[in-house]
Design a protein around this motif. Structure first.
Motif, short mmCIF file in Angstrom:
data_model
loop_
_atom_site.label_atom_id
_atom_site.label_comp_id
_atom_site.label_asym_id
_atom_site.label_seq_id
_atom_site.Cartn_x
_atom_site.Cartn_y
_atom_site.Cartn_z
N GLY A 54 -10.86 -3.57 0.30
CA GLY A 54 -9.89 -2.54 0.68
C GLY A 54 -8.76 -3.01 1.56
O GLY A 54 -7.87 -2.23 1.88
N SER A 55 -8.75 -4.29 1.93
CA SER A 55 -7.69 -4.79 2.81
C SER A 55 -7.51 -6.29 2.61
O SER A 55 -8.40 -7.08 2.94
CB SER A 55 -8.03 -4.51 4.27
OG SER A 55 -7.02 -5.03 5.11
N ARG B 163 0.82 -1.22 0.00
CA ARG B 163 0.00 0.00 0.00
C ARG B 163 0.85 1.26 0.00
O ARG B 163 0.41 2.30 -0.46
CB ARG B 163 -0.94 -0.01 1.20
CG ARG B 163 -1.91 -1.18 1.19
CD ARG B 163 -2.65 -1.32 2.47
NE ARG B 163 -1.70 -1.61 3.55
CZ ARG B 163 -2.04 -1.90 4.79
NH1 ARG B 163 -3.31 -1.94 5.14
NH2 ARG B 163 -1.12 -2.16 5.70
N TYR C 35 0.62 -7.12 2.51
CA TYR C 35 -0.55 -6.28 2.75
C TYR C 35 -0.84 -5.49 1.48
O TYR C 35 0.07 -4.92 0.88
CB TYR C 35 -0.29 -5.29 3.89
CG TYR C 35 -0.14 -5.94 5.23
CD1 TYR C 35 -1.23 -6.07 6.08
CD2 TYR C 35 1.08 -6.43 5.66
CE1 TYR C 35 -1.10 -6.68 7.32
CE2 TYR C 35 1.23 -7.05 6.89
CZ TYR C 35 0.13 -7.16 7.71
OH TYR C 35 0.26 -7.76 8.94
N ASN C 36 -2.12 -5.46 1.09
CA ASN C 36 -2.49 -4.75 -0.12
C ASN C 36 -3.91 -4.19 0.02
O ASN C 36 -4.67 -4.61 0.90
CB ASN C 36 -2.42 -5.69 -1.33
CG ASN C 36 -2.22 -4.98 -2.63
OD1 ASN C 36 -1.87 -3.81 -2.67
ND2 ASN C 36 -2.43 -5.69 -3.73
N ASP C 37 -4.26 -3.28 -0.86
CA ASP C 37 -5.58 -2.65 -0.81
C ASP C 37 -6.60 -3.36 -1.71
O ASP C 37 -7.75 -2.96 -1.77
CB ASP C 37 -5.49 -1.17 -1.18
CG ASP C 37 -4.83 -0.93 -2.53
OD1 ASP C 37 -4.55 -1.91 -3.25
OD2 ASP C 37 -4.59 0.24 -2.85
N HIS C 38 -6.17 -4.43 -2.40
CA HIS C 38 -7.07 -5.21 -3.24
C HIS C 38 -6.52 -6.63 -3.38
O HIS C 38 -5.36 -6.88 -3.08
CB HIS C 38 -7.24 -4.57 -4.63
CG HIS C 38 -5.98 -4.54 -5.42
ND1 HIS C 38 -5.01 -3.57 -5.24
CD2 HIS C 38 -5.50 -5.38 -6.37
CE1 HIS C 38 -4.00 -3.81 -6.06
NE2 HIS C 38 -4.27 -4.90 -6.75
#
Length: 75
Positions: free
Chosen positions: A66-67, A9, A36-39
């Motif tokens: 979103g997480s 992110r 960790y990513n937003d999609h």
């Protein structure tokens, strides 16, 4: 052993895949990288599978809008 953290992110989108594969390539057998990513990174997961096959085990830890949190285990 604690997983190595990779938070996509905070990385510009155009650099994310290169940074991710650089970090994944540095892991040794028995190590884990927590991503960790937003999609949900489905194209990235397909590329991991095609490049590493069963050498990398993918395990979702959390998957919400979103997480997304994924562990990449090196066998």
């Amino acid at each position: 052993m604690e997983p190595h953290i990779f938070d996509a992110r905070g990385i510009a989108r155009r650099f994310r895949h290169a940074a991710f594969f650089g970090a994944l390539g540095m892991l040794e057998s028995g190590e884990t990288m927590r991503f960790y990513n937003d999609h949900d990174p489905l194209p990235l997961l397909a590329k991991v599978s095609s490049l590493f096959g069963p050498q990398v085990v993918v395990e979702y830890q959390d998957k919400q809008p979103g997480s997304v949190v994924i562990d990449f285990h090196i066998t």
